[in-house]
Structures are given as C-alpha cells and as structure tokens.
Design a protein around this motif. Structure first.
Motif, PDB file in Angstrom:
ATOM      1  N   GLU A  19      65.148  45.935  21.505  1.00 19.31           N
ATOM      2  CA  GLU A  19      64.227  45.385  20.214  1.00 19.31           C
ATOM      3  C   GLU A  19      65.222  45.716  19.056  1.00 19.31           C
ATOM      4  N   PRO A  20      64.956  45.107  17.992  1.00 15.53           N
ATOM      5  CA  PRO A  20      65.992  45.196  16.868  1.00 15.53           C
ATOM      6  C   PRO A  20      65.900  46.537  16.434  1.00 15.53           C
ATOM      7  N   LEU A  21      67.345  46.940  16.348  1.00 18.08           N
ATOM      8  CA  LEU A  21      67.527  48.507  15.739  1.00 18.08           C
ATOM      9  C   LEU A  21      66.957  48.644  14.520  1.00 18.08           C
ATOM     10  N   THR A  22      66.460  49.619  14.052  1.00 16.53           N
ATOM     11  CA  THR A  22      65.934  50.208  12.793  1.00 16.53           C
ATOM     12  C   THR A  22      66.222  51.579  12.598  1.00 16.53           C
ATOM     13  N   MET A  23      65.971  52.155  11.536  1.00 14.98           N
ATOM     14  CA  MET A  23      66.165  53.818  11.033  1.00 14.98           C
ATOM     15  C   MET A  23      64.962  54.423  11.615  1.00 14.98           C
ATOM     16  N   ALA A  24      63.774  53.726  12.280  1.00 15.42           N
ATOM     17  CA  ALA A  24      62.931  54.364  12.874  1.00 15.42           C
ATOM     18  C   ALA A  24      63.196  54.953  14.273  1.00 15.42           C
ATOM     19  N   HIS A  25      64.401  54.530  14.757  1.00 13.32           N
ATOM     20  CA  HIS A  25      64.783  54.772  16.086  1.00 13.32           C
ATOM     21  C   HIS A  25      65.730  56.108  15.991  1.00 13.32           C
ATOM     22  N   LEU A  26      66.026  56.504  14.771  1.00 17.47           N
ATOM     23  CA  LEU A  26      66.752  57.577  14.678  1.00 17.47           C
ATOM     24  C   LEU A  26      66.716  58.767  15.428  1.00 17.47           C
ATOM     25  N   PRO A  27      65.308  59.400  15.201  1.00 18.27           N
ATOM     26  CA  PRO A  27      64.945  60.732  16.150  1.00 18.27           C
ATOM     27  C   PRO A  27      65.181  60.379  17.488  1.00 18.27           C
ATOM     28  N   ASP A  28      64.767  59.520  18.252  1.00 14.16           N
ATOM     29  CA  ASP A  28      65.007  59.311  19.566  1.00 14.16           C
ATOM     30  C   ASP A  28      66.569  59.194  19.802  1.00 14.16           C
ATOM     31  N   LEU A  29      67.202  58.526  19.152  1.00 11.51           N
ATOM     32  CA  LEU A  29      68.628  58.201  19.475  1.00 11.51           C
ATOM     33  C   LEU A  29      69.309  59.586  19.327  1.00 11.51           C
ATOM     34  N   PHE A  30      68.964  60.530  18.282  1.00  5.04           N
ATOM     35  CA  PHE A  30      69.745  61.638  18.205  1.00  5.04           C
ATOM     36  C   PHE A  30      69.420  62.710  19.577  1.00  5.04           C
ATOM     37  N   ALA A  31      67.992  62.712  19.962  1.00  2.00           N
ATOM     38  CA  ALA A  31      67.688  63.196  21.209  1.00  2.00           C
ATOM     39  C   ALA A  31      68.450  62.756  22.343  1.00  2.00           C
ATOM     40  N   ALA A  32      68.763  61.607  22.257  1.00  2.00           N
ATOM     41  CA  ALA A  32      69.739  61.036  23.518  1.00  2.00           C
ATOM     42  C   ALA A  32      70.842  61.148  23.469  1.00  2.00           C
ATOM     43  N   GLY A  33      71.507  61.310  22.367  1.00  2.00           N
ATOM     44  CA  GLY A  33      72.742  61.422  22.401  1.00  2.00           C
ATOM     45  C   GLY A  33      73.512  62.194  21.378  1.00  2.00           C
ATOM     46  N   GLY A  34      72.589  62.718  20.518  1.00  2.00           N
ATOM     47  CA  GLY A  34      73.409  63.372  19.206  1.00  2.00           C
ATOM     48  C   GLY A  34      73.985  64.673  19.635  1.00  2.00           C
ATOM     49  N   GLY A  35      75.447  64.858  19.183  1.00  3.56           N
ATOM     50  CA  GLY A  35      76.330  65.940  19.441  1.00  3.56           C
ATOM     51  C   GLY A  35      77.001  65.806  20.792  1.00  3.56           C
ATOM     52  N   ASP A  36      76.872  64.712  21.389  1.00  2.00           N
ATOM     53  CA  ASP A  36      77.752  64.635  22.719  1.00  2.00           C
ATOM     54  C   ASP A  36      79.155  63.923  22.388  1.00  2.00           C
ATOM     55  N   GLU A  37      79.840  64.924  22.542  1.00  2.00           N
ATOM     56  CA  GLU A  37      81.495  64.417  22.057  1.00  2.00           C
ATOM     57  C   GLU A  37      81.891  63.424  23.072  1.00  2.00           C
ATOM     58  N   GLU A  38      81.537  63.459  24.295  1.00  2.00           N
ATOM     59  CA  GLU A  38      81.811  62.369  25.311  1.00  2.00           C
ATOM     60  C   GLU A  38      81.381  61.051  24.940  1.00  2.00           C
ATOM     61  N   ILE A  39      80.291  61.028  24.188  1.00  2.00           N
ATOM     62  CA  ILE A  39      79.780  59.614  23.681  1.00  2.00           C
ATOM     63  C   ILE A  39      80.558  59.172  22.727  1.00  2.00           C
ATOM     64  N   TRP A  40      80.546  60.007  21.609  1.00  2.00           N
ATOM     65  CA  TRP A  40      81.128  59.586  20.370  1.00  2.00           C
ATOM     66  C   TRP A  40      82.655  59.416  20.192  1.00  2.00           C
ATOM     67  N   ARG A  41      83.275  60.020  21.153  1.00  2.00           N
ATOM     68  CA  ARG A  41      84.748  60.074  21.110  1.00  2.00           C
ATOM     69  C   ARG A  41      85.183  58.433  21.135  1.00  2.00           C
TER      70      ARG A  41
END
Length: 199
Positions: A19-41
């Motif tokens: 679905e179209p990405l919006t700022m409303a998705h931010l909390p879920d996205l952070f819970a899914a991948g926030g702080g995970d260095e292997e994703i963000w490298r």
C-alpha cells in the motif's frame, strides 16, 4: 504505445499487501527493523536507532515520491496488519518501458519467508501485466551476497557490474550488481515465483 508510469496503488497477495507508504507506517516500521544494523548497512546512511531517526529516512523517501522519483510502498503483513518493511518503483521511464524495483527492506523476522517472493510477484505482475513495462531491473551492492541470492532466486538475470558506482556512508566505493527481467522472460519468471510462493 509507451508504458504507463506507475502511481500509488494497493497490490494485495496471499501473505502481504503493498500500500502507498506514509508517515503513519512509521511505528510499525521501527518495530520491524529499527536499530538492526544488518538491514541498514545496505540502505545507505546510519542505522536508525530511534523512531525519529527512521522518520528522517522515511521522510526522505516520501519527499522523493512527491518529486516523482519514487513510487514507494509499505509492505504490510496481512496476518497482523502491520507494516514490516518498504519497497519502491524508481528510475521510471515509461517511454522506454522500464523501471527499477529497489529501496527494499524487511524486518529480520521475515527474511527467507514468502514475503520477498510475494512482494516481487506483486510488483512484477503490476509492472508487466498492467503498466506494460518491457524491462524491470534490480541492483544491489556487490558485497551484499544475501540480496544477490534473493534476486537470483526470483529468476532475474544477472547482467553485470557497474564499477565504482556509489559512495557508501563510510566513504568506500560500492560496485553495483545489476539484474533484470524482460517482458519476454516474464511468463516463465511468473510461473517460478508463483510456485515458490506456494511452498
């Protein structure tokens, strides 16, 4: 006739919904991948260790979308209704019937599941069958072997390497490995993806 450029839309599969990405998705996205260095490298820039930091990255994507550079999607896990990552169409050229699928990440809990297969199946089906694209490309860092393997598994053909293509956040230079699927290859790739999704 040229292809139709993509626009924000909802694409629904068995396991996920795009679905179209919006700022409303931010909390879920952070819970899914926030702080995970292997994703963000592999995504460029520092790892977002706070929701605000991920919000900055998300805002950058949405700003590019407003300029017509990206058409970004939240990847929503249908069983939970929560966003678990994002993906985008980019490098869009309808006259030349081509676009790229990229800027993709998923929370680690969803690696090597049906999520990536179905995400690519939905995006490729929309690009070829509904927008009329003739070429869809994907690219990744030459050091990101996990991503290269995932792209190869969907049936995309490795084309080659663009050397010294992009500077990484640490100042080193990335080579980019390019893959693509062409319209004439799409029927067999679609069959392959559909079979993988069912396993």
């Amino acid at each position: 006739m040229p292809a139709i450029p993509p626009s924000p839309t909802v694409l629904t599969g068995e396991h996920i919904r795009l679905e179209p990405l919006t700022m409303a998705h931010l909390p879920d996205l952070f819970a899914a991948g926030g702080g995970d260095e292997e994703i963000w490298r592999w995504q460029g820039g520092p790892t977002p260790y706070t929701e605000d930091a991920l919000g900055v990255k998300l805002r950058e994507v949405l700003d590019e979308a407003e300029r017509g550079v990206y058409v970004p999607f939240a990847v929503v896990h249908r069983a939970t209704g929560r966003a678990i990552g994002w993906t985008s169409y980019l490098d869009i050229d309808a006259a030349d019937e081509r676009l790229e699928i990229g800027w993709t990440w998923y929370g680690r809990d969803h690696w090597r599941t049906a999520v990536n297969t179905e995400t690519k199946l939905l995006l490729l089906t929309h690009a070829f069958d509904e927008l009329g694209m003739g070429r869809v490309q994907l690219k990744t860092d030459h050091l990101n072997e996990r991503s290269q393997a995932a792209i190869a598994r969907i049936g995309a053909r490795r084309e080659g390497v663009l050397r010294r293509h992009r500077r990484r956040p640490d100042g080193s230079w990335r080579d980019s490995v390019y893959f693509s699927v062409l319209a004439e290859e799409w029927p067999s790739v679609k069959t392959r993806l559909s079979a993988r999704r069912g396993r």
